[in-house]
Design a protein around this motif. Structure first.
Motif, mmCIF file in Angstrom:
data_model
loop_
_atom_site.group_PDB
_atom_site.id
_atom_site.type_symbol
_atom_site.label_atom_id
_atom_site.label_comp_id
_atom_site.label_asym_id
_atom_site.label_seq_id
_atom_site.Cartn_x
_atom_site.Cartn_y
_atom_site.Cartn_z
ATOM 1 N N LYS A 136 0.878 -1.171 0.000
ATOM 2 C CA LYS A 136 0.000 0.000 0.000
ATOM 3 C C LYS A 136 0.916 1.222 0.000
ATOM 4 O O LYS A 136 1.701 1.414 0.943
ATOM 5 C CB LYS A 136 -0.874 0.007 1.263
ATOM 6 N N ALA A 137 0.800 2.020 -1.048
ATOM 7 C CA ALA A 137 1.720 3.155 -1.206
ATOM 8 C C ALA A 137 1.025 4.475 -0.890
ATOM 9 O O ALA A 137 -0.204 4.566 -0.924
ATOM 10 C CB ALA A 137 2.246 3.181 -2.640
ATOM 11 N N CYS A 138 1.847 5.477 -0.593
ATOM 12 C CA CYS A 138 1.319 6.844 -0.489
ATOM 13 C C CYS A 138 2.231 7.756 -1.290
ATOM 14 O O CYS A 138 3.388 7.418 -1.554
ATOM 15 C CB CYS A 138 1.280 7.305 0.970
ATOM 16 N N ILE A 139 1.684 8.880 -1.698
ATOM 17 C CA ILE A 139 2.536 9.912 -2.298
ATOM 18 C C ILE A 139 3.191 10.642 -1.128
ATOM 19 O O ILE A 139 2.495 11.117 -0.220
ATOM 20 C CB ILE A 139 1.706 10.931 -3.121
ATOM 21 N N SER A 140 4.509 10.696 -1.154
ATOM 22 C CA SER A 140 5.212 11.309 -0.034
ATOM 23 C C SER A 140 5.083 12.826 -0.057
ATOM 24 O O SER A 140 5.060 13.441 -1.130
ATOM 25 C CB SER A 140 6.696 10.922 -0.090
ATOM 26 N N ASN A 162 17.254 10.833 2.020
ATOM 27 C CA ASN A 162 16.011 11.331 1.413
ATOM 28 C C ASN A 162 14.944 10.221 1.413
ATOM 29 O O ASN A 162 13.791 10.434 1.815
ATOM 30 C CB ASN A 162 16.326 11.823 -0.008
ATOM 31 N N GLY A 163 15.366 9.029 1.032
ATOM 32 C CA GLY A 163 14.459 7.877 1.049
ATOM 33 C C GLY A 163 14.020 7.521 2.460
ATOM 34 O O GLY A 163 12.871 7.141 2.691
ATOM 35 N N LEU A 168 10.017 6.400 6.480
ATOM 36 C CA LEU A 168 9.563 6.401 7.877
ATOM 37 C C LEU A 168 8.260 7.174 8.027
ATOM 38 O O LEU A 168 7.393 6.802 8.826
ATOM 39 C CB LEU A 168 10.664 6.949 8.789
ATOM 40 N N GLN A 169 8.098 8.228 7.243
ATOM 41 C CA GLN A 169 6.834 8.980 7.274
ATOM 42 C C GLN A 169 5.689 8.098 6.792
ATOM 43 O O GLN A 169 4.623 8.042 7.419
ATOM 44 C CB GLN A 169 6.948 10.224 6.375
ATOM 45 N N ALA A 170 5.932 7.387 5.667
ATOM 46 C CA ALA A 170 4.892 6.503 5.112
ATOM 47 C C ALA A 170 4.481 5.454 6.147
ATOM 48 O O ALA A 170 3.296 5.211 6.370
ATOM 49 C CB ALA A 170 5.399 5.835 3.831
ATOM 50 N N TYR A 175 1.126 3.378 5.857
ATOM 51 C CA TYR A 175 1.349 2.809 4.512
ATOM 52 C C TYR A 175 2.596 1.915 4.543
ATOM 53 O O TYR A 175 3.347 1.928 5.521
ATOM 54 C CB TYR A 175 1.564 3.931 3.488
ATOM 55 N N ASP A 176 2.807 1.173 3.459
ATOM 56 C CA ASP A 176 3.993 0.313 3.385
ATOM 57 C C ASP A 176 5.176 1.052 2.772
ATOM 58 O O ASP A 176 6.313 0.878 3.199
ATOM 59 C CB ASP A 176 3.710 -0.931 2.528
ATOM 60 N N ILE A 177 4.886 1.835 1.739
ATOM 61 C CA ILE A 177 5.994 2.477 1.011
ATOM 62 C C ILE A 177 5.572 3.857 0.468
ATOM 63 O O ILE A 177 4.401 4.082 0.174
ATOM 64 C CB ILE A 177 6.476 1.614 -0.177
ATOM 65 N N PRO A 178 6.580 4.742 0.322
ATOM 66 C CA PRO A 178 6.291 6.050 -0.264
ATOM 67 C C PRO A 178 6.614 6.076 -1.762
ATOM 68 O O PRO A 178 7.461 5.309 -2.234
ATOM 69 C CB PRO A 178 7.269 6.961 0.464
#
Ligand code: PMP
Length: 305
Positions: A136-140, A162-163, A168-170, A175-178
Protein backbone atom coordinates in the motif's frame (compact mmCIF):
# COMPACT_ATOMS: atom_id res chain seq x y z
CA UNK A 1 26.18 -18.85 13.81
CA UNK A 2 27.97 -19.03 10.48
CA UNK A 3 30.30 -16.07 10.01
CA UNK A 4 29.96 -14.33 6.67
CA UNK A 5 33.04 -13.88 4.60
CA UNK A 6 33.53 -10.38 3.28
CA UNK A 7 35.87 -9.02 0.66
CA UNK A 8 37.41 -6.17 2.64
CA UNK A 9 40.00 -3.83 1.13
CA UNK A 10 42.34 -6.38 -0.49
CA UNK A 11 41.24 -9.82 0.72
CA UNK A 12 38.53 -12.06 2.14
CA UNK A 13 38.07 -11.75 5.90
CA UNK A 14 35.52 -12.82 8.52
CA UNK A 15 32.77 -10.26 9.02
CA UNK A 16 34.13 -9.48 12.50
CA UNK A 17 37.43 -8.37 10.96
CA UNK A 18 35.92 -5.96 8.42
CA UNK A 19 36.40 -2.83 10.53
CA UNK A 20 36.77 0.85 9.69
CA UNK A 21 37.51 3.92 11.75
CA UNK A 22 34.54 5.78 13.21
CA UNK A 23 36.20 8.84 11.68
CA UNK A 24 36.10 7.45 8.12
CA UNK A 25 34.17 9.80 5.78
CA UNK A 26 31.96 6.85 4.76
CA UNK A 27 30.90 6.39 8.40
CA UNK A 28 30.44 10.08 9.13
CA UNK A 29 28.94 11.38 5.89
CA UNK A 30 27.78 8.39 3.88
CA UNK A 31 30.65 9.03 1.47
CA UNK A 32 30.46 5.89 -0.62
CA UNK A 33 29.23 4.59 -3.96
CA UNK A 34 27.57 1.20 -4.02
CA UNK A 35 25.61 -1.40 -5.97
CA UNK A 36 23.16 -4.09 -4.97
CA UNK A 37 23.30 -7.05 -7.33
CA UNK A 38 21.06 -10.11 -7.38
CA UNK A 39 22.23 -13.62 -8.20
CA UNK A 40 19.81 -16.38 -9.19
CA UNK A 41 20.38 -20.10 -8.84
CA UNK A 42 19.58 -22.36 -11.79
CA UNK A 43 19.11 -25.84 -10.41
CA UNK A 44 19.04 -27.59 -13.77
CA UNK A 45 22.34 -26.07 -14.87
CA UNK A 46 23.88 -26.16 -11.37
CA UNK A 47 24.97 -22.56 -11.83
CA UNK A 48 24.54 -19.28 -9.98
CA UNK A 49 24.03 -16.31 -12.31
CA UNK A 50 24.64 -12.67 -11.39
CA UNK A 51 22.15 -10.45 -13.18
CA UNK A 52 23.52 -7.59 -15.29
CA UNK A 53 26.79 -7.61 -13.37
CA UNK A 54 28.66 -5.56 -15.99
CA UNK A 55 25.97 -2.88 -15.96
CA UNK A 56 26.09 -2.61 -12.17
CA UNK A 57 29.87 -2.25 -12.27
CA UNK A 58 29.58 0.36 -15.02
CA UNK A 59 27.12 2.35 -12.88
CA UNK A 60 29.43 2.04 -9.86
CA UNK A 61 32.21 3.61 -11.94
CA UNK A 62 29.86 6.45 -12.95
CA UNK A 63 28.98 7.05 -9.30
CA UNK A 64 32.71 7.13 -8.39
CA UNK A 65 33.34 9.59 -11.20
CA UNK A 66 30.60 11.91 -9.92
CA UNK A 67 31.96 11.73 -6.36
CA UNK A 68 35.48 12.32 -7.76
CA UNK A 69 36.77 9.22 -6.01
CA UNK A 70 38.85 6.46 -7.52
CA UNK A 71 37.61 2.89 -7.51
CA UNK A 72 40.54 0.84 -6.14
CA UNK A 73 39.85 -2.01 -8.60
CA UNK A 74 39.41 -2.39 -12.33
CA UNK A 75 36.10 -3.69 -13.66
CA UNK A 76 37.77 -7.05 -14.30
CA UNK A 77 39.13 -7.23 -10.74
CA UNK A 78 35.69 -6.37 -9.33
CA UNK A 79 34.07 -9.27 -11.19
CA UNK A 80 36.80 -11.58 -9.91
CA UNK A 81 36.49 -10.36 -6.33
CA UNK A 82 32.71 -10.77 -6.42
CA UNK A 83 33.13 -14.35 -7.61
CA UNK A 84 35.68 -15.04 -4.86
CA UNK A 85 33.33 -13.63 -2.20
CA UNK A 86 30.41 -15.73 -3.42
CA UNK A 87 32.55 -18.85 -3.45
CA UNK A 88 34.03 -18.10 0.00
CA UNK A 89 30.47 -18.08 1.33
CA UNK A 90 29.60 -21.32 -0.45
CA UNK A 91 26.53 -19.84 -2.11
CA UNK A 92 24.57 -22.23 -4.33
CA UNK A 93 21.24 -20.45 -3.95
CA UNK A 94 19.55 -17.13 -4.76
CA UNK A 95 21.76 -14.43 -3.25
CA UNK A 96 22.34 -10.72 -2.94
CA UNK A 97 25.69 -9.03 -3.42
CA UNK A 98 26.58 -5.61 -2.05
CA UNK A 99 29.54 -3.87 -3.68
CA UNK A 100 30.70 -0.66 -2.03
CA UNK A 101 33.56 1.73 -2.77
CA UNK A 102 34.12 4.00 0.22
CA UNK A 103 36.31 6.81 1.41
CA UNK A 104 38.47 5.26 4.08
CA UNK A 105 40.95 6.90 6.45
CA UNK A 106 40.00 9.72 8.81
CA UNK A 107 39.39 12.69 6.49
CA UNK A 108 36.41 14.96 6.09
CA UNK A 109 33.40 15.06 3.72
CA UNK A 110 35.48 16.73 0.99
CA UNK A 111 38.41 14.30 1.03
CA UNK A 112 38.67 11.76 -1.78
CA UNK A 113 41.42 9.44 -0.51
CA UNK A 114 42.15 6.79 0.44
CA UNK A 115 39.41 4.69 -1.15
CA UNK A 116 38.73 1.04 -0.34
CA UNK A 117 36.05 -1.44 -1.31
CA UNK A 118 34.07 -4.17 0.35
CA UNK A 119 31.88 -6.91 -1.07
CA UNK A 120 29.28 -8.94 0.79
CA UNK A 121 27.32 -11.92 -0.51
CA UNK A 122 24.40 -13.37 1.42
CA UNK A 123 21.51 -15.74 0.65
CA UNK A 124 18.33 -13.95 -0.47
CA UNK A 125 15.36 -15.73 -1.98
CA UNK A 126 13.60 -14.34 -5.01
CA UNK A 127 9.95 -13.22 -4.76
CA UNK A 128 7.55 -16.15 -4.62
CA UNK A 129 5.70 -15.65 -7.90
CA UNK A 130 2.64 -17.49 -6.57
CA UNK A 131 2.47 -15.31 -3.46
CA UNK A 132 4.16 -11.96 -4.15
CA UNK A 133 4.16 -9.39 -1.35
CA UNK A 134 1.89 -6.47 -2.18
CA UNK A 135 2.23 -2.88 -1.01
CA UNK A 136 0.00 0.00 0.00
CA UNK A 137 1.72 3.16 -1.21
CA UNK A 138 1.32 6.84 -0.49
CA UNK A 139 2.54 9.91 -2.30
CA UNK A 140 5.21 11.31 -0.03
CA UNK A 141 5.08 14.88 1.18
CA UNK A 142 8.88 14.73 0.96
CA UNK A 143 10.21 15.72 -2.45
CA UNK A 144 12.76 13.59 -4.35
CA UNK A 145 16.28 15.01 -4.45
CA UNK A 146 17.09 16.39 -7.88
CA UNK A 147 19.99 16.67 -10.29
CA UNK A 148 21.11 20.10 -9.04
CA UNK A 149 20.96 19.16 -5.36
CA UNK A 150 21.93 15.49 -4.92
CA UNK A 151 21.84 13.74 -8.30
CA UNK A 152 19.61 10.67 -7.89
CA UNK A 153 21.26 8.94 -10.85
CA UNK A 154 24.37 8.61 -8.69
CA UNK A 155 24.07 5.69 -6.30
CA UNK A 156 25.71 7.05 -3.15
CA UNK A 157 24.94 6.21 0.46
CA UNK A 158 24.01 9.76 1.48
CA UNK A 159 21.16 9.89 -1.09
CA UNK A 160 19.30 7.31 0.94
CA UNK A 161 18.60 9.76 3.76
CA UNK A 162 16.01 11.33 1.41
CA UNK A 163 14.46 7.88 1.05
CA UNK A 164 14.63 7.34 4.80
CA UNK A 165 12.55 10.45 5.59
CA UNK A 166 9.87 9.40 3.13
CA UNK A 167 9.88 5.73 4.15
CA UNK A 168 9.56 6.40 7.88
CA UNK A 169 6.83 8.98 7.27
CA UNK A 170 4.89 6.50 5.11
CA UNK A 171 5.20 3.81 7.79
CA UNK A 172 4.10 6.13 10.58
CA UNK A 173 1.08 7.16 8.47
CA UNK A 174 0.06 3.50 8.04
CA UNK A 175 1.35 2.81 4.51
CA UNK A 176 3.99 0.31 3.38
CA UNK A 177 5.99 2.48 1.01
CA UNK A 178 6.29 6.05 -0.26
CA UNK A 179 6.36 7.27 -3.86
CA UNK A 180 8.20 10.53 -4.42
CA UNK A 181 7.21 13.40 -6.67
CA UNK A 182 10.01 15.51 -8.14
CA UNK A 183 10.30 19.28 -7.82
CA UNK A 184 8.08 19.64 -10.92
CA UNK A 185 5.28 17.76 -9.14
CA UNK A 186 5.52 14.75 -11.45
CA UNK A 187 6.08 11.18 -10.26
CA UNK A 188 9.76 10.40 -9.67
CA UNK A 189 10.40 7.04 -7.99
CA UNK A 190 10.13 5.04 -4.78
CA UNK A 191 12.61 5.29 -1.90
CA UNK A 192 14.71 2.39 -3.24
CA UNK A 193 13.04 1.41 -6.50
CA UNK A 194 11.54 2.80 -9.69
CA UNK A 195 7.82 2.99 -10.41
CA UNK A 196 5.94 1.63 -13.41
CA UNK A 197 2.25 1.81 -14.24
CA UNK A 198 0.00 0.12 -16.77
CA UNK A 199 -2.83 2.09 -18.39
CA UNK A 200 -4.93 0.55 -21.15
CA UNK A 201 -2.31 -2.14 -21.72
CA UNK A 202 0.59 0.34 -22.08
CA UNK A 203 3.58 0.09 -19.73
CA UNK A 204 4.48 3.62 -18.65
CA UNK A 205 7.36 4.89 -16.51
CA UNK A 206 8.93 8.31 -15.85
CA UNK A 207 12.02 9.15 -17.95
CA UNK A 208 15.59 9.07 -16.60
CA UNK A 209 15.46 12.88 -16.28
CA UNK A 210 12.58 12.65 -13.74
CA UNK A 211 14.84 12.60 -10.64
CA UNK A 212 15.33 8.84 -10.60
CA UNK A 213 18.18 6.39 -10.35
CA UNK A 214 18.92 5.03 -13.82
CA UNK A 215 17.65 1.67 -12.70
CA UNK A 216 18.96 -1.47 -14.34
CA UNK A 217 15.72 -3.32 -13.57
CA UNK A 218 13.72 -0.50 -15.16
CA UNK A 219 15.85 -0.77 -18.28
CA UNK A 220 15.49 -4.56 -18.24
CA UNK A 221 11.69 -4.41 -18.03
CA UNK A 222 11.35 -1.79 -20.76
CA UNK A 223 13.39 -3.98 -23.13
CA UNK A 224 11.68 -7.15 -22.04
CA UNK A 225 8.21 -5.62 -22.47
CA UNK A 226 9.04 -4.53 -26.04
CA UNK A 227 10.37 -8.01 -26.76
CA UNK A 228 7.14 -9.59 -25.48
CA UNK A 229 5.06 -7.18 -27.59
CA UNK A 230 3.72 -4.71 -25.00
CA UNK A 231 3.58 -1.01 -25.82
CA UNK A 232 5.93 0.99 -23.61
CA UNK A 233 6.22 4.72 -22.96
CA UNK A 234 8.82 6.69 -21.02
CA UNK A 235 7.06 9.92 -20.19
CA UNK A 236 6.10 12.21 -17.31
CA UNK A 237 3.58 10.54 -15.02
CA UNK A 238 1.05 12.63 -13.09
CA UNK A 239 0.16 11.79 -9.53
CA UNK A 240 -3.48 11.08 -10.41
CA UNK A 241 -2.36 8.51 -12.97
CA UNK A 242 -1.16 6.41 -10.03
CA UNK A 243 -4.71 6.56 -8.63
CA UNK A 244 -6.30 5.66 -11.96
CA UNK A 245 -3.82 3.12 -13.35
CA UNK A 246 -4.83 -0.49 -13.99
CA UNK A 247 -1.55 -1.70 -12.50
CA UNK A 248 1.25 -0.08 -10.49
CA UNK A 249 4.45 -1.74 -9.36
CA UNK A 250 7.90 -1.02 -8.01
CA UNK A 251 10.96 -2.39 -9.74
CA UNK A 252 14.56 -2.70 -8.65
CA UNK A 253 17.28 -5.26 -7.96
CA UNK A 254 16.19 -5.59 -4.32
CA UNK A 255 12.40 -5.45 -4.71
CA UNK A 256 12.45 -7.20 -8.11
CA UNK A 257 8.86 -6.51 -9.22
CA UNK A 258 6.60 -5.58 -6.30
CA UNK A 259 2.91 -5.00 -7.01
CA UNK A 260 1.29 -1.92 -5.45
CA UNK A 261 -2.38 -2.49 -4.67
CA UNK A 262 -3.36 1.00 -3.51
CA UNK A 263 -2.02 4.55 -3.65
CA UNK A 264 -3.24 7.05 -1.04
CA UNK A 265 -6.14 4.69 -0.42
CA UNK A 266 -7.21 4.55 -4.08
CA UNK A 267 -7.42 0.92 -5.10
CA UNK A 268 -5.17 0.07 -8.07
CA UNK A 269 -7.23 -1.85 -10.62
CA UNK A 270 -9.16 -4.46 -8.66
CA UNK A 271 -6.68 -4.39 -5.79
CA UNK A 272 -4.60 -7.42 -6.68
CA UNK A 273 -1.33 -7.82 -8.70
CA UNK A 274 -2.06 -7.13 -12.38
CA UNK A 275 -1.66 -9.52 -15.33
CA UNK A 276 1.08 -7.53 -17.06
CA UNK A 277 3.01 -7.11 -13.79
CA UNK A 278 2.87 -10.86 -13.19
CA UNK A 279 3.75 -11.72 -16.79
CA UNK A 280 6.80 -9.45 -16.63
CA UNK A 281 7.78 -10.88 -13.24
CA UNK A 282 7.69 -14.44 -14.57
CA UNK A 283 9.77 -13.58 -17.64
CA UNK A 284 12.18 -11.46 -15.58
CA UNK A 285 13.04 -14.44 -13.38
CA UNK A 286 13.33 -16.76 -16.38
CA UNK A 287 15.91 -14.45 -17.93
CA UNK A 288 17.76 -13.60 -14.71
CA UNK A 289 18.12 -17.26 -13.71
CA UNK A 290 19.21 -18.44 -17.16
CA UNK A 291 16.04 -20.49 -17.78
CA UNK A 292 15.20 -18.41 -20.85
CA UNK A 293 17.78 -18.18 -23.61
CA UNK A 294 16.87 -14.55 -24.31
CA UNK A 295 19.33 -11.76 -23.42
CA UNK A 296 22.17 -14.22 -22.54
CA UNK A 297 24.66 -11.32 -22.22
CA UNK A 298 22.77 -10.16 -19.09
CA UNK A 299 23.84 -13.12 -16.96
CA UNK A 300 27.29 -14.04 -15.64
CA UNK A 301 28.15 -17.34 -13.97
CA UNK A 302 29.46 -16.59 -10.48
CA UNK A 303 29.38 -20.06 -8.94
CA UNK A 304 29.04 -23.64 -10.20
CA UNK A 305 28.30 -26.97 -8.54
N1 PMP B 1 15.77 3.84 -7.41
C1 PMP B 1 16.44 3.84 -6.24
C2 PMP B 1 16.42 5.08 -5.39
C3 PMP B 1 17.14 2.72 -5.80
O1 PMP B 1 17.81 2.72 -4.66
C4 PMP B 1 17.11 1.55 -6.62
C5 PMP B 1 17.82 0.30 -6.15
N2 PMP B 1 19.15 0.28 -6.57
C6 PMP B 1 16.42 1.59 -7.82
C7 PMP B 1 15.76 2.75 -8.19
C8 PMP B 1 16.41 0.40 -8.74
O2 PMP B 1 17.66 0.32 -9.35
P1 PMP B 1 18.19 -1.07 -9.92
O3 PMP B 1 17.12 -1.62 -10.78
O4 PMP B 1 19.39 -0.70 -10.73
O5 PMP B 1 18.50 -1.91 -8.76
Amino acid sequence: MKINKIWFRDRIVDESEALISVLAPTAQFGLNAFEGIRCYWNDEKGELFAFRLDDHIKRLMISCKMLRIKCPFTEFELVNNIQKTIRANGLFQDSAVRLTVFVDGTGSWHTSEPTSAFITATPKQRTDIDRPLTYKACISSWQRINDNVMPPRVKVGANYINGRYAHLQAKSDGYDIPIFLGEDGEVAEGAGACVMIVRDGVLITPPCSASILESITRDTLLRLAVEIGYKVKERAVDRTELYLADEVFLCGSAVELSPIVSVDGYKVGVGVPGCITMDLMKKYFEIASGVSVKFPHWITVVNTK
